[in-house]
Design an enzyme around this catalytic site. Sequence first.
Site, PDB file in Angstrom:
ATOM      1  N   HIS A  23      41.012  48.407  49.920  1.00 15.54           N
ATOM      2  CA  HIS A  23      39.791  49.167  48.738  1.00 15.54           C
ATOM      3  C   HIS A  23      39.782  50.452  48.983  1.00 15.54           C
ATOM      4  O   HIS A  23      38.315  50.956  49.790  1.00 15.54           O
ATOM      5  CB  HIS A  23      39.071  48.095  49.420  1.00 15.54           C
ATOM      6  CG  HIS A  23      38.697  46.586  48.616  1.00 15.54           C
ATOM      7  ND1 HIS A  23      37.029  45.497  49.023  1.00 15.54           N
ATOM      8  CD2 HIS A  23      39.157  46.666  47.556  1.00 15.54           C
ATOM      9  CE1 HIS A  23      37.727  44.772  48.023  1.00 15.54           C
ATOM     10  NE2 HIS A  23      38.519  45.009  46.843  1.00 15.54           N
ATOM     11  N   HIS A  79      42.160  37.971  37.277  1.00 19.79           N
ATOM     12  CA  HIS A  79      41.240  38.748  37.750  1.00 19.79           C
ATOM     13  C   HIS A  79      41.683  40.316  37.739  1.00 19.79           C
ATOM     14  O   HIS A  79      43.042  40.685  37.436  1.00 19.79           O
ATOM     15  CB  HIS A  79      40.903  39.069  39.618  1.00 19.79           C
ATOM     16  CG  HIS A  79      40.622  39.976  39.813  1.00 19.79           C
ATOM     17  ND1 HIS A  79      38.809  40.585  39.640  1.00 19.79           N
ATOM     18  CD2 HIS A  79      40.383  40.381  41.361  1.00 19.79           C
ATOM     19  CE1 HIS A  79      38.644  41.817  40.424  1.00 19.79           C
ATOM     20  NE2 HIS A  79      38.861  41.417  41.344  1.00 19.79           N
ATOM     21  N   GLU A  81      41.547  43.157  39.308  1.00 24.06           N
ATOM     22  CA  GLU A  81      41.837  44.193  39.916  1.00 24.06           C
ATOM     23  C   GLU A  81      43.153  44.719  40.034  1.00 24.06           C
ATOM     24  O   GLU A  81      43.652  44.030  40.060  1.00 24.06           O
ATOM     25  CB  GLU A  81      40.612  43.816  41.269  1.00 24.06           C
ATOM     26  CG  GLU A  81      40.480  45.136  42.217  1.00 24.06           C
ATOM     27  CD  GLU A  81      39.568  44.448  43.219  1.00 24.06           C
ATOM     28  OE1 GLU A  81      39.011  45.101  44.170  1.00 24.06           O
ATOM     29  OE2 GLU A  81      39.677  43.501  43.539  1.00 24.06           O
ATOM     30  N   ASP A  83      45.078  45.175  42.654  1.00 18.46           N
ATOM     31  CA  ASP A  83      45.990  44.109  43.739  1.00 18.46           C
ATOM     32  C   ASP A  83      46.780  42.818  42.874  1.00 18.46           C
ATOM     33  O   ASP A  83      47.130  42.936  43.814  1.00 18.46           O
ATOM     34  CB  ASP A  83      45.200  43.806  44.734  1.00 18.46           C
ATOM     35  CG  ASP A  83      44.051  43.692  44.631  1.00 18.46           C
ATOM     36  OD1 ASP A  83      43.287  43.847  43.698  1.00 18.46           O
ATOM     37  OD2 ASP A  83      43.516  42.295  45.281  1.00 18.46           O
ATOM     38  N   HIS A 145      34.984  38.500  43.305  1.00 15.67           N
ATOM     39  CA  HIS A 145      33.873  38.884  43.320  1.00 15.67           C
ATOM     40  C   HIS A 145      33.573  40.241  42.609  1.00 15.67           C
ATOM     41  O   HIS A 145      32.525  40.873  42.671  1.00 15.67           O
ATOM     42  CB  HIS A 145      34.431  39.815  44.768  1.00 15.67           C
ATOM     43  CG  HIS A 145      35.792  40.373  44.843  1.00 15.67           C
ATOM     44  ND1 HIS A 145      35.082  41.888  45.403  1.00 15.67           N
ATOM     45  CD2 HIS A 145      36.729  40.575  44.277  1.00 15.67           C
ATOM     46  CE1 HIS A 145      36.818  41.987  45.483  1.00 15.67           C
ATOM     47  NE2 HIS A 145      37.404  41.233  44.352  1.00 15.67           N
ATOM     48  N   ASP A 164      41.153  35.753  44.263  1.00 15.71           N
ATOM     49  CA  ASP A 164      40.229  36.116  45.823  1.00 15.71           C
ATOM     50  C   ASP A 164      39.154  35.167  45.833  1.00 15.71           C
ATOM     51  O   ASP A 164      39.390  35.387  47.045  1.00 15.71           O
ATOM     52  CB  ASP A 164      39.804  37.130  45.266  1.00 15.71           C
ATOM     53  CG  ASP A 164      40.375  38.195  44.948  1.00 15.71           C
ATOM     54  OD1 ASP A 164      41.175  38.759  45.753  1.00 15.71           O
ATOM     55  OD2 ASP A 164      39.660  39.701  44.464  1.00 15.71           O
ATOM     56  N   TYR A 192      37.203  38.464  55.772  1.00 18.09           N
ATOM     57  CA  TYR A 192      37.494  38.614  54.060  1.00 18.09           C
ATOM     58  C   TYR A 192      35.571  38.240  53.317  1.00 18.09           C
ATOM     59  O   TYR A 192      34.963  38.076  52.608  1.00 18.09           O
ATOM     60  CB  TYR A 192      38.075  37.780  53.551  1.00 18.09           C
ATOM     61  CG  TYR A 192      39.006  37.850  52.231  1.00 18.09           C
ATOM     62  CD1 TYR A 192      39.374  39.341  52.283  1.00 18.09           C
ATOM     63  CD2 TYR A 192      38.366  37.289  51.092  1.00 18.09           C
ATOM     64  CE1 TYR A 192      40.245  39.288  50.561  1.00 18.09           C
ATOM     65  CE2 TYR A 192      38.315  37.406  49.745  1.00 18.09           C
ATOM     66  CZ  TYR A 192      39.364  38.247  49.685  1.00 18.09           C
ATOM     67  OH  TYR A 192      40.136  38.404  48.662  1.00 18.09           O
ATOM     68  N   HIS A 225      45.401  36.559  48.030  1.00 16.99           N
ATOM     69  CA  HIS A 225      45.865  37.023  49.929  1.00 16.99           C
ATOM     70  C   HIS A 225      46.543  35.925  50.009  1.00 16.99           C
ATOM     71  O   HIS A 225      44.918  34.864  49.836  1.00 16.99           O
ATOM     72  CB  HIS A 225      45.037  37.680  49.421  1.00 16.99           C
ATOM     73  CG  HIS A 225      45.141  39.138  48.690  1.00 16.99           C
ATOM     74  ND1 HIS A 225      46.114  39.949  48.702  1.00 16.99           N
ATOM     75  CD2 HIS A 225      43.894  39.870  47.620  1.00 16.99           C
ATOM     76  CE1 HIS A 225      45.239  41.266  47.245  1.00 16.99           C
ATOM     77  NE2 HIS A 225      43.832  41.098  47.078  1.00 16.99           N
TER      78      HIS A 225
END
Length: 396
Positions: A23, A79, A81, A83, A145, A164, A192, A225
Amino acid sequence: MAFQIKPGVNWVGKIDWELRRFHGEEYSTHRGSSYNSYLIQDEKTVLIDTVWIPFAKQFVDNLAKTIDLKKIDYIVANHGEIDHSGALPELMKHIPDTPIYCTANAVKSLTGQYHQDWNFKVVKTGDKLNLGSKELIFVEAPMLHWPDSMFCYLTGDNILFPNDAFGQHYASSMMYNDLVDQAELYQECIKYYANILTPFSKLVDKKIKEVVGFNLPVDMICPSHGILWRDNPLQIVEQYAKWANDYQENQITIIYDTMWNGTRRMAEEIACGIKQADADVTVKVFSSSRTDKNDIITEVFKSKAILVGAPTVNKTVLSSIAAIMDEIKGLAFKNKKAAAFGTYGWSGESVKVINGMIGEAGFALVNEGLRELWYPGDEAIAKCQEFGKGFAKAVK
């Protein structure tokens, strides 16, 4: 590298052994991470998520060694994001018309980041994608999230892909939860949750109850992850349920910064006082300028109460205390207590400033705090110990 997790289901992600910040520079990843992508081959073939942008070409090249890219019928973006979606631009060069199944909010995030008009297929909770002998069932999970987040569940193999949720930043060649060091695993899981998911705990609790209410069998949980949960996979769901419920242990955490060790001495003597009053409570003491902030925040998450100390500098506090208190405020911890302390030379505003920060962060203020002039002598040390005793009794 493809790794079979069940017949017809392969992990095709990337282990990032070198990652130490995430992040941007906001989150420490002492044990690296992984970007988990999954390839399901039935009568139809579907790819669930991709990897982070720096590994996009490597990911696509490896994927092409596993399957003819043109045989991928569907892509699922749980998601947006980067990553998880970062390899989409590279992949879509090869299969530009392949439909991407995602939430309406994911369309916004993906187009906002990559500015591509891909073949999006918007799904909602309960929608299904038929693969032949199995189905993918979609479950929206907004704010777990990001607003665009969702889970998907593979029938037949009974695998939950929650992106996530239930993951952790943890690089390991041992892909499964029963094969890795359990202490390391749960350290990374709670870190996390504490640093990323805490503000959304009410939504976590609601989503867990919703998913459990579906009464679907779960043989594996495969997050995006870290390791994959195959041995009693619902253990991490049970932990999330606990963590989402204003979690605390019998712990008091002391956070301080110091210029000439006066406030450090206060912190240490307050800790002594706490232990004198309550031998059973765990007390941890951290310098905010010398300790990883995400590790401190994890300890705050575990604590029933915290003490925050700083000397007065320019009518306020040292920058590391201001910074970590701002992060703590954003995480919206619940049902925790706090107090302030600090040294000063002439004006002495730090305790008052910290009290304000404590209130803004939503902690219950136990008292007005303790401040001592210059470096603590014998009298001040005795006061610090008494302050610690009083605080321990107030939060017991």
